[in-house]
Design an enzyme around this catalytic site. Structure first.
Site, PDB file in Angstrom:
ATOM      1  N   LYS A   1      16.696  55.626 -10.125  1.00  0.00           N
ATOM      2  CA  LYS A   1      16.111  56.425 -11.374  1.00  0.00           C
ATOM      3  C   LYS A   1      15.360  56.005 -12.516  1.00  0.00           C
ATOM      4  O   LYS A   1      15.455  56.949 -13.786  1.00  0.00           O
ATOM      5  CB  LYS A   1      17.540  57.104 -11.474  1.00  0.00           C
TER       6      LYS A   1
HETATM    7  C1  LIG Z   1      21.009  59.003  -7.388  1.00  0.00           C
HETATM    8  C2  LIG Z   1      20.862  58.553  -6.401  1.00  0.00           C
HETATM    9  C3  LIG Z   1      21.094  58.726  -5.054  1.00  0.00           C
HETATM   10  C4  LIG Z   1      20.639  60.205  -4.982  1.00  0.00           C
HETATM   11  O1  LIG Z   1      19.913  60.760  -5.011  1.00  0.00           O
HETATM   12  P1  LIG Z   1      19.158  62.363  -5.191  1.00  0.00           P
HETATM   13  O2  LIG Z   1      18.110  61.931  -6.012  1.00  0.00           O
HETATM   14  O3  LIG Z   1      20.558  62.918  -6.365  1.00  0.00           O
HETATM   15  O4  LIG Z   1      19.475  62.528  -4.134  1.00  0.00           O
HETATM   16  C5  LIG Z   1      20.951  57.959  -3.781  1.00  0.00           C
HETATM   17  N1  LIG Z   1      21.492  56.528  -4.253  1.00  0.00           N
HETATM   18  C6  LIG Z   1      21.697  56.166  -5.742  1.00  0.00           C
HETATM   19  C7  LIG Z   1      21.292  53.957  -5.377  1.00  0.00           C
HETATM   20  C8  LIG Z   1      21.443  56.609  -6.504  1.00  0.00           C
HETATM   21  O5  LIG Z   1      21.346  56.274  -7.879  1.00  0.00           O
END
Ligand SMILES: *Cc1c(COP(=O)(O)O)cnc(C)c1O
Length: 486
Positions: free
Chosen positions: A108
């Site tokens: 993120k």
């Molecule tokens: C947020 C997240 C996801 C999922 O990603 P999306 O964009 O919501 O599909 C998968 N793995 C981790 C470690 C995350 O923080």
């Protein structure tokens, strides 16, 4: 480039407006009105910030190219220390793209290191002088990444709400030790849904909005329905493809598949945008944990949220209503009225079904599979023992699904798995998967994992132990509004 809602297409807005506003008034998500075409081979040789500047420039046409270039450099040079879109070999034809070498050790950071620059510039473009108050309900990774991105950004304050004892201890400490003069963090009594519902209520409360308006404050959110979070994620698909061409794994123009551990459908949808822009993406394989609502949808065309919610060892994928799927439905159907109807049905009845021809169209680009905790743990261990590669529980779900897909498809298309978090964010679960005993203290678990595997603990996580906890307040869900107004 202009943007409109997925639920009605007649009101067009700029990218600055889409990023500043976040969600459309009709409840829909903002989408670009066409897919810009890029000749990917002309991007060969660019470093990551330059690549990001070019790709974002194709979408964010009311930002200047110079601004985007500088913002990308600020977001991706020092914070990722050269390890952007870090591609590792797992086995013949299978690669892991590690996206967690940023400041908070989750993918993120790619969006949330850049997004504050985009928001501040959007306010500048729109001549908006108000202060922005960002409210975030989080189950862990988003909260910390947003705090790190918005720390001390002028004209912005941020308040994060997480479920008390609903995150890993490392995730909690990452948030509660956050520095900066414009940040606040609260534990909310209850689970993630309680925190999320409380925050949504603040957004929907006209009285609160008026009070804030009098004080010159505007509410905003940092979650993944904002276009400003989705667009930056398109870049690493291009980066992966260019690396595989450079290594001669594929001939220019040959397809590469991607497998993505999926929750809110943002990360995988960015791969769809890359494909529609002209990148030779083969299949996008959606990996779910035991909460396999998306896998069921992509296989049957039935989206049914009326099911049990499971808490798993991959908590960031524990989601039953996957917001960004709405964008895909719009792009594939091209019919905003139909999309509005499905979303209404989901809201009222908890389910909807798309027609067979639409499903067939989706399946040309997407495949799907799921793995429960035991299967993911088994894959995590086997991958470490056979390939010497260590991953976190979210990535392990995707690895399992990718390997199954490759076996079933029986073709030799190279596959890139998106690795979304550092294994050290979940040291206890990773140790358990490896068949080791798990100490009660998470820092002890981190150290044992480091001794066992030799992979160094990221400094940002190691240092948490010494940092003072600044935020210790626990509030009831009804207290979210007054905390936000404080
Ligand atoms: C947020 C997240 C996801 C999922 O990603 P999306 O964009 O919501 O599909 C998968 N793995 C981790 C470690 C995350 O923080």
């Amino acid at each position: 480039m202009q943007y409109h809602s997925t639920r009605q297409t007649d009101r067009l807005i700029s990218s600055s407006q889409a990023i500043h506003q976040g969600l459309s008034e009709d409840g829909g998500l903002f989408v670009p009105d066409h897919f810009p075409q890029l000749d990917w081979w002309e991007l060969t040789g660019l470093d990551y910030p330059a690549l990001a500047g070019r790709i974002l420039g194709a979408f964010l046409t009311d930002y200047s190219p110079e601004f985007l270039q500088q913002a990308a450099a600020a977001a991706y040079e020092a914070p990722f220390a050269g390890q952007t879109a870090w591609l590792c070999d797992i086995s013949q034809g299978l690669y892991s793209m590690e996206l967690w070498h940023g400041p908070t050790c989750a993918f993120k950071d790619y969006a949330l290191q850049l997004m504050p620059h985009l928001l501040v510039e959007a306010k500048h473009n729109l001549e908006c002088k108000e202060e922005t108050l960002i409210l975030v309900a989080t189950s862990g990774d988003t909260g910390k990444a947003a705090l790190a991105g918005y720390q001390d950004v002028p004209g912005v304050r941020i308040a994060v709400f997480y479920p008390n004892s609903g995150t890993s201890e490392i995730q909690r400490l990452q948030m509660c030790t956050q520095e900066g003069n414009n940040v606040a963090v609260y534990a909310v009594e209850g689970n993630f849904d309680d925190a999320q519902t409380g925050v949504k209520r603040v957004f929907g409360d006209e009285g609160i909005r008026q009070q804030l308006e009098k004080r010159g404050i505007q509410l905003s959110s940092a979650n993944s329905i904002n276009w400003g979070r989705l667009a930056p994620q398109i870049v690493y698909y291009f980066a992966a493809y260019l690396q595989l061409v450079k290594r001669k794994v594929v001939q220019p123009g040959e397809a590469v598949d991607f497998c993505v551990p999926t929750g809110n459908f943002g990360d995988i949808l960015a791969g769809y945008y890359a494909k529609r822009m002209g990148l030779p993406v083969g299949r996008l394989v959606c990996a779910s944990n035991k909460n396999d609502v998306l896998t069921e949808f992509l296989t049957t065309g039935v989206y049914d949220a009326r099911r049990e919610f499971y808490k798993t060892t991959s908590p960031s994928m524990d989601i039953l209503v996957s917001s960004n799927l709405e964008r895909l439905l719009y792009h594939v159907s091209g019919n905003a009225q139909q999309v509005a109807g499905w979303m209404e049905q989901l809201n009222q009845q908890g389910h909807y079904t798309v027609p067979a021809d639409l499903l067939a169209k989706i399946q040309q680009d997407f495949a799907a599979g799921s793995a429960d905790d035991a299967q993911a743990a088994e894959t995590l261990r086997r991958c470490y023992e056979q390939n010497g590669y260590l991953c976190d529980p979210h990535t392990a779900v995707a690895l399992r699904v990718a390997q199954q897909y490759q076996q079933k498809a029986g073709d030799k298309t190279p596959m890139v798995v998106l690795s979304t978090a550092s294994p050290y964010k979940f040291p206890g679960d990773v140790l358990a998967a490896l068949g080791r005993s798990v100490p009660a203290d998470e820092f002890e678990a981190m150290e044992q994992l480091e001794q066992h595997c030799g992979l160094p603990i990221p400094q940002a996580l190691k240092g948490l132990r010494q940092k003072p906890e600044r935020f210790t307040q626990v509030i009831p869900p009804e207290g979210i509004a007054s905390a936000a107004l404080a």
